[in-house]
Every structure is written in C-alpha cells, then in structure tokens.
Design an enzyme around this catalytic site. Structure first.
Site, PDB file in Angstrom:
ATOM      1  CG  HIS A 187      -0.472   0.302   2.478  1.00  0.00           C
ATOM      2  ND1 HIS A 187       0.200  -0.619   3.236  1.00  0.00           N
ATOM      3  CD2 HIS A 187      -0.467   1.439   3.201  1.00  0.00           C
ATOM      4  CE1 HIS A 187       0.572  -0.055   4.368  1.00  0.00           C
ATOM      5  NE2 HIS A 187       0.187   1.191   4.371  1.00  0.00           N
ATOM      6  CE  LYS A 191       1.510   5.036   3.034  1.00  0.00           C
ATOM      7  NZ  LYS A 191       0.419   5.294   3.947  1.00  0.00           N
ATOM      8  CD  GLU A 225       4.441   1.877  11.649  1.00  0.00           C
ATOM      9  OE1 GLU A 225       3.288   2.009  11.239  1.00  0.00           O
ATOM     10  OE2 GLU A 225       5.014   0.781  11.730  1.00  0.00           O
ATOM     11  CG  ASP A 244       4.899  -5.521   9.267  1.00  0.00           C
ATOM     12  OD1 ASP A 244       4.018  -5.795   8.420  1.00  0.00           O
ATOM     13  OD2 ASP A 244       4.727  -4.677  10.167  1.00  0.00           O
ATOM     14  CG  HIS A 249       5.463  -0.939   3.498  1.00  0.00           C
ATOM     15  ND1 HIS A 249       4.612  -1.457   2.568  1.00  0.00           N
ATOM     16  CD2 HIS A 249       4.884  -1.190   4.706  1.00  0.00           C
ATOM     17  CE1 HIS A 249       3.554  -1.990   3.177  1.00  0.00           C
ATOM     18  NE2 HIS A 249       3.708  -1.853   4.471  1.00  0.00           N
ATOM     19  CE  LYS A 335       4.656  -2.105  13.671  1.00  0.00           C
ATOM     20  NZ  LYS A 335       4.308  -1.478  12.421  1.00  0.00           N
TER      21      LYS A 335
END
Ligand code: BG6
Length: 486
Positions: A187, A191, A225, A244, A249, A335
């Site tokens: 995804h 963007k 993040e 991940d 990405h 994270k």
C-alpha cells in the site's frame, strides 16, 4: 502551498471498471474493516465501480445480515466521508456472505448466485486478506471452486518469509494463476506522495542531472511509528519489522528513489527498472543492521517468553551500480518510537568551503537536503545555506518548503491499488521476480541475524543506531520542524 479543491474527488481522469464479482477473504478482519470495505464503498460512491457484488467470506460464524452489520460498523468508524443512508443502502444491497467453513462448494454456490444477477458473466476479483499461512489454502479452494477463470487475485504481504518460502509460494501460486492475474499489494506504493517521487524525478529537468553519486552523499528512508502491536502480535511474532516493513514498503520506496528513468510510465518498463535496482543491491550484511525490541514487548499477550522478534530495524544498504556506487542508503523503522513519520531525505555533497571565514556557520547544520515527507498531506523541502541579513558574512540554513494539502478526497492508497488491479494495471505491484530478488539479497541477514537490542518505548531505537550511521546523523528528530503553512 498547493491546494486542491476539496469538493473535487480527483477521480475524473480515472475510468470506471467493468462489472466485477469481488470475493473478499478475511472479510471481517482488521484490514477489511479499516481499509477494504471503506475503500470499496468509496470507489462505488465515486462512480468507479458501477456494477459490482461483494461476497465476503471468513472463518467467523456470520451470515449476510451479520456481515452487513460488520460492514456498516466499519464504515461508520473508518469511512473517509460521512456515510449517507442512500449510499449505504446501495452498498449493502451488494454485500453477501458465505462462511469459509462451507468449503469450495459453498463458495462456488455463493459466487454463482451473485453472478446470476449480472447481465453477462462479470470479471472476478479475489482479495486475499488472510494470514500468509492461509493464502495457499485459499488458492486451492478457488481452484476447487472453479473460480480461476476471468479472475484477478490480490495478495497481501509478506510474500514468503525468506527465499525458499517465497519460491515455494510463487511456484504454488503459478500452478493455479498466471503471473498476469496476480497483484501483490504494497500500500505504500499507492500513496500519492510515493507516486510524486516519480513525478518529481522524471517530470523535471532540475534534479535528475544531479541524482547520482557525484552529487548525492547519502540517503535516508525513515519510517518510525508510535503505535504498538495491539492485537497483531500473533502475526508479528512470525514476521518482525524486517519482513513486515523493509522488504515490502521501505525497499519498494527505495526502488522509486534509485531507479533509472523507465522507457515509459507503464508496468513492464517500471518493473524492469525496479528489479534492476534490486539486482544491484549488495546482500545485506548482519554488521550493517541494528535490530531492536521495545521493552515490554515480551509481556504482551501472544508473545513467546524469549521472543527474538525485532520490533525495530535500522540498516545500511548499497546499490552497486553506475549511478549509486558508494552512496549509502540508511533505512529505519520500528514500533513504539518517539514520533510517527515517513521521510525520505537526500543529503547532497558539500562544496569546498575555504572561502568562508571561520565561524561563519557554513556547514554547521549539515549538508543541503531534499526531504520528502510521505505523510497523507505530503510535503517537500529543500534546505541550503544563505546569508543572514546584516553586516559580515554569517550563514544560516534556510529552506524552501512545499505542502500539498486537502488530499483527503483523492483515492486513498488501497482504493487506488484495488482499482488498478481491477483494471489489470500492474504498474504499482511487485512481481515474483522482484520479491525473490529481495529475499536473495536478505540471505546473510536472515541466516545470521544480529541479536535484538532493547530500546525504551518513546525513544528512537537502540543506541547502536548512531554508530550505524556515523559519520552522518539521522535527520529525525528534525533540528528545525516543518513550518506551519498559512
Ligand atoms: C503495514 C504494516 O503494512 O503498514 C504495519 O503491516 C504498519 O505494521 C503499516 O503499521 C504502516 O502503514 P501506514 O500507511 O499506516 O503508514
């Protein structure tokens, strides 16, 4: 600042897709509720999906009424514009559900039922929003239910977890689907801001001539993040930050930044250039990687007591080709970090400064930078030294900043990518070849991963990140924050 008209949904240049029966696997899961159902609703409302039916399926014990209730709650929480009763009624009428426990036969019947309501046989889109381990079972079910003809299939990452598993997955997929039918979704590539990298590089004469090792010193792709893992620990335990976020990405964005100009803005040409970047990437060495785990992760439900899964990763990689030899690319993501951001930062080489008097301030704030912020309201900044007004020759770091605001009404990343897949456009999707290249470059790291180092939630990761990037420094946190646009 560039404004777009907030009432303009930005879709007038996009064609509606032909009639579609959409089979949504994992229809009551997190991604379906947050992105896929609201995304399909928005596509339908924008007139881009004029004739469609959605067959939801999952392991949950739901029926059509129950699925509609799940969808309505998802839209109320996550749709990007308020849900009107009229639009909801139209959407709800196109939703039905079949339990995955009803097997291939149940699925075949549910799809046949909705297909009988079209004037002619529609195309089929199978969206696999399921854990990686379940993907092949679903593919087998689709084959058994005879739903492969006229179909396209969207797969969610991770596309394997290493080279052998990626090869096995691709080989198994190719037994049922042709590569042309498969859309591996990332995804980040949907963007607006990511696509703007291509426009910025290839639609202008200004920067491309200096987009190389002669003028660029190093590059950072930084995606910290603040969120923790919440209910996703089961998925994450088997995945970790590298699989991940990096293989999908960050390295995909890197390919947009590093690739040669494609011969055309079309799928084959872009894929070819992206894959050339991956082929030129040197294998990622454990010594160039910092893995981290935030303190407290081990206490979260679903996490193994001595889990070595990384919730943070920073690494240095090199693209060993004519354009980039010797220019390090630093990647970081994790994270529970101090801030959430998505930054690409290009640091330019510094000039000889001998003409400036000592203490003038030249070079005191690092090199000139071009910075892309891939946030939803994307921003761009170019920083450079200029003379501070007044007597003498004192220099300050100045910046030109540009912000695209009000982008909320154009297609969101998932919407754009689902629409592209339905149109058969592979431009923004990864191929089996590209994915296998990346896993191959990952072999040294995955075979011999460095130990995970603890970091405090709310920090920028383990201390070792500073040694990793030395003699440079991480751009984040910014020395000077973005200016607020009027
Ligand atoms: C997903 C990852 O693909 O991307 C998540 O699985 C991550 O772990 C998310 O949080 C970030 O995407 P975005 O668009 O919210 O920045």
């Amino acid at each position: 600042m560039a404004h777009t008209d907030p009432t303009d949904i930005g879709t007038e240049l996009i064609s509606p897709v032909s009639p579609y029966a959409i089979v949504l696997f994992g229809a009551s899961g997190d991604l379906a509720r947050r992105k896929l159902l609201p995304g399909l609703y928005h596509l339908a409302r924008a007139g881009l999906l004029p004739d469609y039916r959605i067959v939801g399926t999952s392991l949950d014990p739901l029926d059509t009424a129950g699925f509609r209730a799940v969808a309505r709650a998802a839209l109320d929480e996550f749709a990007r514009s308020p849900v009107t009763e009229e639009a909801w009624d139209a959407f709800a009428a196109n939703l039905s559900f079949v339990s995955q426990q009803d097997g291939a036969e149940g699925l075949a019947k549910a799809v046949a039922d909705v297909e009988s309501t079209f004037a002619a046989a529609p195309r089929r889109l199978h969206y696999l929003s399921v854990p990686p381990a379940a993907a092949l079972e679903v593919v087998a079910m689709l084959a058994e239910a005879d739903l492969v003809d006229r179909s396209r299939i969207i797969m969610e990452k991770p596309f394997g977890t290493d080279l052998p598993s990626a090869r096995r997955l691709n080989a198994a997929l190719h037994e049922t689907f042709d590569e042309a039918q498969i859309f591996r979704i990332d995804h980040f590539l949907g963007k607006e801001a990511a696509l703007n990298i291509l426009a910025f590089r290839f639609a202008n004469g200004l920067f491309e001539p200096i987009w190389n090792r002669e003028h660029i010193d190093h590059i950072q792709i930084d995606v910290p993040e603040t969120l923790s893992l919440g209910t996703r620990t089961a998925f994450y335990e088997r995945t970790g930050a590298y699989r991940d976020m990096v293989v999908t990405h960050l390295l995909q964005i890197l390919a947009f930044v590093a690739m040669e100009p494609p011969t055309a803005l079309e799928p084959r040409a872009i894929t070819e250039e992206k894959n050339k970047v991956f082929r030129s990437m040197l294998p990622i060495q454990p010594a160039d990687v910092v893995r981290g785990q935030y303190t407290g992760y081990l206490d979260e439900p679903g996490v193994a007591p001595h889990s070595e899964t990384e919730t943070f990763i920073a690494l240095r990689c090199l693209i060993d080709n004519w354009r980039w030899a010797g220019v390090p690319f630093f990647l970081r993501t994790g994270k529970r970090l101090a801030e959430g951001a998505r930054i690409i930062s290009i640091a330019f080489r510094e000039p000889p400064r001998s003409m400036f008097p000592a203490g003038s301030g030249v070079g005191a704030h690092g090199p000139d930078h071009l910075t892309f912020d891939l946030a939803d309201a994307s921003k761009l900044s170019l920083s450079f030294y200029g003379k501070r007004p007044g007597p003498g020759m004192r220099l300050d770091k100045l910046s030109l900043q540009f912000e695209i605001s009000e982008t909320s009404d154009v297609l969101e990343a998932y919407e754009r990518l689902i629409h592209d897949a339905m149109c058969g456009d592979h431009t923004l999707f990864t191929t089996s070849d590209g994915i296998e290249q990346l896993w191959e470059r990952s072999v040294p790291l995955l075979t011999n991963p460095p130990p995970v180092r603890p970091y405090a939630p709310g920090s920028w990761g383990p201390n070792a990140i500073h040694q990793l990037i030395a003699p440079y420094a991480w751009r984040l946190p910014f020395e000077r924050p973005w200016r607020k646009m009027p």
